[in-house]
Write an enzyme that holds these catalytic residues in place. Structure first.
Site, PDB file in Angstrom:
ATOM      1  NE  ARG A  53      -1.486  -1.526  -2.850  1.00 39.11           N
ATOM      2  CZ  ARG A  53      -2.553  -2.011  -2.226  1.00 39.11           C
ATOM      3  NH1 ARG A  53      -3.597  -1.239  -2.035  1.00 39.11           N
ATOM      4  NH2 ARG A  53      -2.587  -3.261  -1.806  1.00 39.11           N
ATOM      5  CG  MET A  91      -5.073   2.876 -11.601  1.00 39.31           C
ATOM      6  SD  MET A  91      -6.733   2.534 -10.966  1.00 39.31           S
ATOM      7  CE  MET A  91      -7.129   4.150 -10.269  1.00 39.31           C
ATOM      8  CE1 TYR A 129      -9.634   6.772  -8.668  1.00 38.30           C
ATOM      9  CE2 TYR A 129      -8.160   8.234  -9.874  1.00 38.30           C
ATOM     10  CZ  TYR A 129      -8.544   7.627  -8.693  1.00 38.30           C
ATOM     11  OH  TYR A 129      -7.847   7.861  -7.541  1.00 38.30           O
ATOM     12  CD  GLU A 130      -9.444   6.600 -17.619  1.00 32.33           C
ATOM     13  OE1 GLU A 130      -8.932   7.350 -18.462  1.00 32.33           O
ATOM     14  OE2 GLU A 130      -9.164   6.638 -16.412  1.00 32.33           O
ATOM     15  CG  LEU A 131      -8.906   1.395 -17.073  1.00 35.64           C
ATOM     16  CD1 LEU A 131      -7.556   0.704 -16.886  1.00 35.64           C
ATOM     17  CD2 LEU A 131      -9.352   1.294 -18.525  1.00 35.64           C
ATOM     18  CG  ASP A 175      -3.794  -2.921  -9.074  1.00 32.41           C
ATOM     19  OD1 ASP A 175      -4.299  -2.231  -9.986  1.00 32.41           O
ATOM     20  OD2 ASP A 175      -3.510  -2.469  -7.958  1.00 32.41           O
ATOM     21  N   GLY A 224     -11.116  -0.126  -4.050  1.00 30.93           N
ATOM     22  CA  GLY A 224     -11.554   0.518  -5.279  1.00 30.93           C
ATOM     23  C   GLY A 224     -12.467  -0.383  -6.089  1.00 30.93           C
ATOM     24  CG  ASP A 260      -3.864  -6.905   0.155  1.00 29.11           C
ATOM     25  OD1 ASP A 260      -4.460  -6.032  -0.507  1.00 29.11           O
ATOM     26  OD2 ASP A 260      -2.730  -6.728   0.629  1.00 29.11           O
TER      27      ASP A 260
END
Length: 426
Positions: free
Chosen positions: A188, A186, A308-310, A142, A15, A114
């Site tokens: 994960r 967000m 997504y906006e970040l 993240d 991403g 990763d």
């Protein structure tokens, strides 16, 4: 002896994150000064995996001074990105090698998390070390890669800053038109981004996977933690608030909880085998359940996702400088004969760290850096939240007050919620 200019190939994987263009620019400008040729592979490994040279050429661009000279200010990536995964098969890996050889790539720079780094190393393992060198620049908003000295991953500071602004606006909105916002952030596997945004904005509650004591999280426990917080604020006359939820809670949920979130079906996964957390609709599912329980009290709840906006925000100054240094560090590592390494910054110095040194022996994947729930930073964040603590449950007057707000007896309230202090770390 060949007099051809060395070729540097660059790609982005996974991403987007603020600062990708900074790494591209930093590496390209330095390489051009050395007389290298620099090319960018569009959409990560996507076209390289085809093994079709003409297709790859059609999706490769020459990175020149004019193209990259001012892009470090910009969000996104000029060479695009994807989650294409050559590790799915030996055939795909060989396709990538074939294309890299055909384009005479001597230095291969990947920018990603990763999965991207693992893919690049797996490709390089099938090639002679004198044929190609591979370096990766770690990227993720993240902030969950095990970089030294608690160094953040690039893009994290920008994402946290923008997330803080969004949540700050929701804080004002929640009070102006009384309601609760459940904000899914967000992250994960780790809660760094959710906690960072929540602490910076002063959100009333934040839940992250690291604070749960058991290996598996139950949906019911998450619901009740939020419910108790809403009732506590209601007892003080505040029928509004903001709760931030790390989407990584889903990754740690029990099979029963996952089936509930995904409509009694197996959770869908991405090309790297990770659960598609966005499809779980965690905030929406919690909102629906909480409305069933609290709707009779006049509580309004609105789910909201921040993610997504970040990812493609213009980088803040910290990330703009940081990524430029990483790009420089990548080329410097190539010049000094390094390969299969990540570029990191430690104590103000940019240096390569061998990829194998960051692997978890049990999984063969890069170790995940989790939030340290024993740290002072976490304790500071917790102390300003409105969650019910063990001390609160020992305060009979407070319990009676909160129970009354929920139209319950103190005994019923305690029986329903007090066990939660054993579910999460105090």
């Amino acid at each position: 002896m060949s007099t051809e200019a060395p070729v540097l190939g660059i790609l982005c994987g996974g991403g987007p994150a603020p600062g990708l263009n900074g790494v591209i620019a930093g590496a390209t400008l330095y390489a051009l000064r050395l007389g290298w040729k620099v090319i960018g592979f569009m959409e990560g490994f996507k076209y390289l995996c085809t093994g079709d040279i003409e297709t790859v050429k059609a999706h490769t661009i020459d990175l020149t001074y004019d193209i990259v000279s001012r892009i470090h200010f910009q969000g996104g990536t000029i060479i695009q990105t994807s989650r294409a995964n050559p590790r799915k098969s030996t055939e795909l890996q060989e396709n990538v090698r074939k294309c890299l050889r055909a384009l005479k790539v001597r230095y291969f720079l990947t920018i990603g998390g990763d999965d991207t780094a693992s893919s690049a190393v797996s490709v390089a393992q099938g090639m002679d070390g004198n044929e190609i060198s591979v370096i990766s620049c770690p990227k993720t908003i993240d902030n969950d890669l095990p970089l030294p000295a608690d160094q953040s991953t690039f893009g994290f500071h920008t994402a946290r800053s923008l997330g803080m602004e969004i949540i700050r606006n929701l804080m004002v909105d929640s009070k102006s038109a009384p309601r609760w916002f459940l904000v899914e952030a967000m992250g994960r596997s780790a809660g760094h981004l959710a906690l960072g945004m929540a602490e910076a904005s002063g959100a009333h509650l934040c839940l992250i996977p690291e604070e749960f004591k058991q290996d598996e999280i139950e949906f019911e426990d998450v619901v009740e933690l939020v419910e108790a917080t809403i009732l506590k604020r209601l007892a003080y006359g505040k029928n509004y608030g903001v709760c931030v939820l790390a989407e990584g809670l889903v990754s740690k949920m029990s099979k029963k909880a996952l089936y509930r979130l995904f409509g009694n079906r197996e959770p869908p996964t991405d090309p790297h085998g990770h659960i598609l957390l966005d499809d779980a609709e965690l905030a929406r599912s919690l909102s629906e359940e909480l409305l069933k329980r609290l709707g009779n009290l006049g509580i309004r709840i609105t789910p909201k996702k921040i993610g997504y906006e970040l990812r493609c925000a213009d980088p803040v100054a910290f990330d703009a400088v940081y990524t430029r240094e990483l790009g420089y560090g990548a080329i410097d590592a190539f010049l000094n004969g390094h390969s299969a390494a990540l570029i990191v910054r430690e104590n103000g110095q940019v240096k390569p760290v061998q990829f194998k040194d960051l692997l978890d022996p049990a999984t063969g994947r890069v170790r995940t850096r989790l939030v340290d729930v024993t740290s002072q930073s976490f304790k500071v964040a917790r102390v300003y939240m409105w969650r019910m603590s063990k001390k609160d449950y020992e305060n009979k007057d407070l319990v009676a007050r909160v129970a009354a707000a929920g139209k319950m007896t103190p005994e019923a309230f305690t029986e329903k919620f007090a066990h939660l202090t054993d579910v999460v770390i105090e």
